[in-house]
Design a protein around this motif. Structure first.
Motif, short mmCIF file in Angstrom:
data_model
loop_
_atom_site.label_atom_id
_atom_site.label_comp_id
_atom_site.label_asym_id
_atom_site.label_seq_id
_atom_site.Cartn_x
_atom_site.Cartn_y
_atom_site.Cartn_z
N UNK A 18 -44.06 18.42 -43.19
CA UNK A 18 -44.03 18.11 -44.62
C UNK A 18 -44.36 16.65 -44.96
N UNK A 19 -43.92 15.64 -44.18
CA UNK A 19 -44.26 14.27 -44.55
C UNK A 19 -45.77 14.09 -44.78
N UNK A 20 -46.11 13.35 -45.85
CA UNK A 20 -47.51 13.19 -46.24
C UNK A 20 -48.30 12.56 -45.11
N UNK A 21 -49.39 13.22 -44.73
CA UNK A 21 -50.27 12.71 -43.69
C UNK A 21 -51.70 13.12 -43.97
N UNK A 22 -52.55 13.03 -42.96
CA UNK A 22 -53.97 13.30 -43.15
C UNK A 22 -54.21 14.76 -43.53
N UNK A 80 -62.77 8.15 -37.35
CA UNK A 80 -62.90 9.19 -38.37
C UNK A 80 -62.07 8.89 -39.61
N UNK A 81 -60.81 8.53 -39.41
CA UNK A 81 -59.92 8.27 -40.55
C UNK A 81 -60.37 7.05 -41.35
N UNK A 192 -55.07 7.57 -45.16
CA UNK A 192 -56.00 7.63 -44.03
C UNK A 192 -56.06 6.29 -43.31
N UNK A 193 -56.17 5.21 -44.08
CA UNK A 193 -56.28 3.88 -43.47
C UNK A 193 -54.98 3.46 -42.78
N UNK A 194 -53.84 3.78 -43.39
CA UNK A 194 -52.56 3.43 -42.77
C UNK A 194 -52.36 4.17 -41.45
N UNK A 195 -52.78 5.44 -41.42
CA UNK A 195 -52.68 6.19 -40.17
C UNK A 195 -53.60 5.58 -39.12
#
Length: 204
Positions: A18-22, A80-81, A192-195
């Motif tokens: 559930x935590x927001x991710x890509x 990619x991200x 995306x950039x934070x990941x």
């Protein structure tokens, strides 16, 4: 006991997913435009099923111990991200959001399938959550209970991705408004950039 084991799997699976991710960000963007969003959700679910099964039945240690594989996936994910985040930031920056929305709606089924697979499989966090962590937790269960635990984690993935996809599509008249769309594009780009940054840091 059976219900309790399934519930444990569901709660742990939900906590990983559930935590927001890509993945969530990409499905949200597809659902807003009703652009093969159910296909994207299904691919995420099937990938989760495969990776969770791999973790529960012994693949966690293999992935965790293979340094070359981890490095390869990590750097591919960073590239990619970073690029994909730039695409969303470009859409945020552009003044004519109508043209951006139209272009996104024209994404083909093949493009959506490829991008969903890339967002999922080029993110090492997915392997950490599904293969390593869920695989490690499953070690506390006996063989028959492992199947029940796995079923619970799969049920969490199935419920979440379809719920997110269908809810966002239903709310698309509001979510596709210019101001809201710009905010979502910026949010997705930053996620995306934070990941990508977190992946680089993890390599250090």
């Amino acid at each position: 006991m059976m219900i309790l084991t399934i519930a444990k799997g569901f709660i742990i699976g939900a906590g990983m997913i559930i935590p927001i991710g890509a993945q969530n960000s990409y499905i949200l963007s597809r659902a807003i435009n009703k652009n093969h969003h159910l296909i994207a959700a299904t691919i995420c679910i099937l990938c989760d099923f495969a990776l969770m099964s791999l973790g529960v039945f012994g693949g966690g240690a293999l992935v965790a111990s293979n340094e070359f594989l981890y490095q390869l996936i990590t750097w591919a994910g960073v590239v990619f991200l970073t690029i994909y985040g730039g695409m969303f930031f470009r859409d945020f920056w552009q003044a004519q959001l109508g043209s951006v929305t139209e272009k996104r709606q024209l994404s083909t089924r093949k493009v959506v399938i490829f991008t969903t697979l890339a967002v999922t499989l080029l993110n090492p966090h997915v392997y950490l959550d599904t293969v390593v962590i869920i695989g490690s937790i499953s070690g506390q269960f006996q063989e028959q209970e492992k199947w029940l635990f796995l079923f619970g984690t799969m049920l969490a993935s199935l419920s979440w991705f379809y719920a997110l996809s269908l809810a966002a599509a239903r709310m698309s008249p509001w979510l596709s408004q210019d101001k809201v769309q710009r905010g979502i594009n910026l949010m997705v780009a930053l996620i995306m950039w934070l990941i990508a940054i977190s992946l680089v840091i993890s390599l250090g």
